[in-house]
Design a protein around this motif. Structure first.
Motif, PDB file in Angstrom:
ATOM      1  N   PRO A   1       0.844  -1.204   0.000  1.00 36.90           N
ATOM      2  CA  PRO A   1       0.000   0.000   0.000  1.00 36.90           C
ATOM      3  C   PRO A   1       0.874   1.247   0.000  1.00 36.90           C
ATOM      4  O   PRO A   1       1.912   1.294   0.642  1.00 36.90           O
ATOM      5  N   GLY A   2       0.455   2.252  -0.713  1.00 34.40           N
ATOM      6  CA  GLY A   2       1.273   3.449  -0.890  1.00 34.40           C
ATOM      7  C   GLY A   2       1.944   3.446  -2.239  1.00 34.40           C
ATOM      8  O   GLY A   2       2.255   4.512  -2.795  1.00 34.40           O
ATOM      9  N   PHE A   3       2.218   2.262  -2.771  1.00 30.31           N
ATOM     10  CA  PHE A   3       2.744   2.107  -4.121  1.00 30.31           C
ATOM     11  C   PHE A   3       4.037   2.881  -4.348  1.00 30.31           C
ATOM     12  O   PHE A   3       4.317   3.354  -5.447  1.00 30.31           O
ATOM     13  N   ASP A   4       4.846   3.011  -3.289  1.00 34.83           N
ATOM     14  CA  ASP A   4       6.094   3.760  -3.425  1.00 34.83           C
ATOM     15  C   ASP A   4       7.294   2.858  -3.649  1.00 34.83           C
ATOM     16  O   ASP A   4       8.358   3.334  -4.045  1.00 34.83           O
ATOM     17  N   ASP A   5       7.178   1.549  -3.407  1.00 33.31           N
ATOM     18  CA  ASP A   5       8.259   0.599  -3.647  1.00 33.31           C
ATOM     19  C   ASP A   5       7.737  -0.477  -4.589  1.00 33.31           C
ATOM     20  O   ASP A   5       6.973  -1.344  -4.185  1.00 33.31           O
ATOM     21  N   LEU A   6       8.175  -0.408  -5.844  1.00 27.05           N
ATOM     22  CA  LEU A   6       7.685  -1.338  -6.859  1.00 27.05           C
ATOM     23  C   LEU A   6       8.756  -2.341  -7.274  1.00 27.05           C
ATOM     24  O   LEU A   6       8.721  -2.893  -8.378  1.00 27.05           O
ATOM     25  N   SER A   7       9.707  -2.599  -6.363  1.00 24.63           N
ATOM     26  CA  SER A   7      10.796  -3.524  -6.681  1.00 24.63           C
ATOM     27  C   SER A   7      10.286  -4.910  -7.044  1.00 24.63           C
ATOM     28  O   SER A   7      10.742  -5.533  -8.012  1.00 24.63           O
ATOM     29  N   ALA A   8       9.330  -5.422  -6.266  1.00 23.42           N
ATOM     30  CA  ALA A   8       8.800  -6.751  -6.528  1.00 23.42           C
ATOM     31  C   ALA A   8       8.083  -6.806  -7.872  1.00 23.42           C
ATOM     32  O   ALA A   8       8.204  -7.785  -8.616  1.00 23.42           O
ATOM     33  N   LEU A   9       7.358  -5.756  -8.194  1.00 23.62           N
ATOM     34  CA  LEU A   9       6.642  -5.713  -9.469  1.00 23.62           C
ATOM     35  C   LEU A   9       7.622  -5.709 -10.641  1.00 23.62           C
ATOM     36  O   LEU A   9       7.424  -6.418 -11.640  1.00 23.62           O
ATOM     37  N   LYS A  10       8.699  -4.945 -10.526  1.00 20.17           N
ATOM     38  CA  LYS A  10       9.683  -4.885 -11.619  1.00 20.17           C
ATOM     39  C   LYS A  10      10.392  -6.226 -11.794  1.00 20.17           C
ATOM     40  O   LYS A  10      10.648  -6.658 -12.924  1.00 20.17           O
ATOM     41  N   ARG A  11      10.705  -6.890 -10.677  1.00 16.37           N
ATOM     42  CA  ARG A  11      11.323  -8.215 -10.786  1.00 16.37           C
ATOM     43  C   ARG A  11      10.331  -9.220 -11.374  1.00 16.37           C
ATOM     44  O   ARG A  11      10.702 -10.078 -12.184  1.00 16.37           O
ATOM     45  N   ALA A  12       9.062  -9.120 -10.971  1.00 15.05           N
ATOM     46  CA  ALA A  12       8.038 -10.017 -11.505  1.00 15.05           C
ATOM     47  C   ALA A  12       7.877  -9.820 -13.002  1.00 15.05           C
ATOM     48  O   ALA A  12       7.704 -10.787 -13.757  1.00 15.05           O
ATOM     49  N   GLU A  13       7.948  -8.579 -13.444  1.00 15.91           N
ATOM     50  CA  GLU A  13       7.865  -8.298 -14.884  1.00 15.91           C
ATOM     51  C   GLU A  13       9.010  -8.979 -15.630  1.00 15.91           C
ATOM     52  O   GLU A  13       8.815  -9.613 -16.672  1.00 15.91           O
ATOM     53  N   GLN A  14      10.222  -8.861 -15.079  1.00 17.81           N
ATOM     54  CA  GLN A  14      11.392  -9.488 -15.697  1.00 17.81           C
ATOM     55  C   GLN A  14      11.200 -11.006 -15.793  1.00 17.81           C
ATOM     56  O   GLN A  14      11.440 -11.611 -16.844  1.00 17.81           O
ATOM     57  N   LEU A  15      10.754 -11.628 -14.700  1.00 17.48           N
ATOM     58  CA  LEU A  15      10.596 -13.081 -14.687  1.00 17.48           C
ATOM     59  C   LEU A  15       9.438 -13.530 -15.574  1.00 17.48           C
ATOM     60  O   LEU A  15       9.497 -14.605 -16.185  1.00 17.48           O
ATOM     61  N   ALA A  16       8.374 -12.731 -15.642  1.00 15.63           N
ATOM     62  CA  ALA A  16       7.247 -13.079 -16.503  1.00 15.63           C
ATOM     63  C   ALA A  16       7.685 -13.102 -17.966  1.00 15.63           C
ATOM     64  O   ALA A  16       7.290 -13.987 -18.739  1.00 15.63           O
ATOM     65  N   ILE A  17       8.512 -12.152 -18.343  1.00 20.49           N
ATOM     66  CA  ILE A  17       9.022 -12.115 -19.713  1.00 20.49           C
ATOM     67  C   ILE A  17       9.936 -13.310 -19.969  1.00 20.49           C
ATOM     68  O   ILE A  17       9.871 -13.964 -21.013  1.00 20.49           O
ATOM     69  N   ASP A  18      10.794 -13.633 -18.986  1.00 18.10           N
ATOM     70  CA  ASP A  18      11.754 -14.730 -19.154  1.00 18.10           C
ATOM     71  C   ASP A  18      11.068 -16.099 -19.174  1.00 18.10           C
ATOM     72  O   ASP A  18      11.521 -17.012 -19.868  1.00 18.10           O
ATOM     73  N   THR A  19      10.005 -16.250 -18.386  1.00 19.38           N
ATOM     74  CA  THR A  19       9.399 -17.569 -18.215  1.00 19.38           C
ATOM     75  C   THR A  19       8.071 -17.749 -18.935  1.00 19.38           C
ATOM     76  O   THR A  19       7.568 -18.875 -19.025  1.00 19.38           O
TER      77      THR A  19
END
Length: 285
Positions: A10-28
């Motif tokens: 909540p607050g949406f100020d740390d999107l590190s997990a989302l960016k890593r998930a995007e990378q892995l979604a593209i890779d996998t």
């Protein structure tokens, strides 16, 4: 299609997990489920708790959809879920089971006193899937994965956990074109093949075929001997030293699910490393 669940704080100020998930979604080729759990203890700005809940959920859902749209334009299948609960870790575990996620991702900067570390440990202990704690959203650049395994002839559970750790390591390594390394900490010198013989239900190489502990692990887990790192010492120190020496992108380690008073009193290596490792940590349960 495999599913990754990315916890968006909540607050949406740390999107590190989302960016890593995007990378892995593209890779996998996996689909993404973006999950945000929120709860307001102070509802003085609203006329009722019902209004506070409805307003918060609507706002968070809209922000999740705004994050999802660019990902969909990249060709990634994305679903979103806004949830209302004071125990976000419990809700994340249930959401992961609902969508069949094989991996949960959560932003997890190094903790400071008074942080949400206890809830994070609860997530690690209770999750039915592996959990990737993302320290930094920067791309993985060193292309190295380190799997920490624990030979233990007295505990078949450790053997199963080792296999799960290695499976995750090879899966991630193949998807990201990274090399897999293994680290093992020994309290005293021993022949690792003797430990595995106690646990094995299939063929192990004869003594004439394999001569070193590194080769024993290589044969069992499919990692080249030169990428096996065995050191004497406490697991925490050995793993930390190896992470720093290899400059790995992600450490994969196992933890044992525990509940109740015993869980509150007993720590383990994975939990002790959370406050000192600044690389991503994939925790297998």
């Amino acid at each position: 299609m495999a599913t990754l669940l990315a916890i968006v704080d909540p607050g949406f100020d740390d999107l590190s997990a989302l960016k890593r998930a995007e990378q892995l979604a593209i890779d996998t080729g996996a689909r993404l489920h973006l999950f945000c759990c929120d709860y307001l203890h102070d509802i003085s700005a609203f006329s009722s708790r019902k209004e506070a809940k409805a307003s918060t959920l609507a706002q968070n859902k809209a922000q999740l959809e705004a994050l999802a749209e660019p990902l969909r334009q990249e060709g990634i299948a994305v679903s979103t879920e806004a949830y209302w609960n004071s125990e976000w870790q419990e809700s994340a575990v249930h959401a992961s089971s609902r969508v069949g996620a094989y991996l949960i991702l959560k932003s997890s900067p190094l903790k400071t006193p008074g942080s949400d570390s206890e809830a994070e440990v609860a997530l690690l202990r209770k999750a039915n899937s592996a959990v990737l704690l993302v320290r930094d959203s920067a791309p993985w650049t060193h292309q190295r994965i380190l799997a920490a395994i624990t030979p233990d002839g007295d505990d078949s559970g450790h053997d199963l956990l080792n296999n799960q750790i290695i499976t995750q390591a090879h899966r991630l390594g193949q998807a990201t074109q990274s090399t897999v390394h293994c680290v093992t900490a020994l309290e005293q010198k021993l022949q690792i093949v003797d430990v595995f013989i106690l646990l094995a239900d299939n063929h192990l190489p004869d003594e004439a075929e394999v001569h070193s502990n590194e080769e024993h692990i290589s044969q069992r887990f499919g990692v080249p001997p030169e990428r096996i790192h065995i050191h004497l010492g406490p697991p925490r120190e050995v793993i930390l030293q190896t992470v720093e020496e290899l400059r790995v992108d992600v450490l994969i380690i196992g933890t044992v699910a525990r509940h109740g008073v015993k869980a509150a009193l007993m720590g383990n290596t994975a939990e002790k490393l959370l406050s000192v490792i600044d690389t991503d940590i994939l925790v297998v349960n």
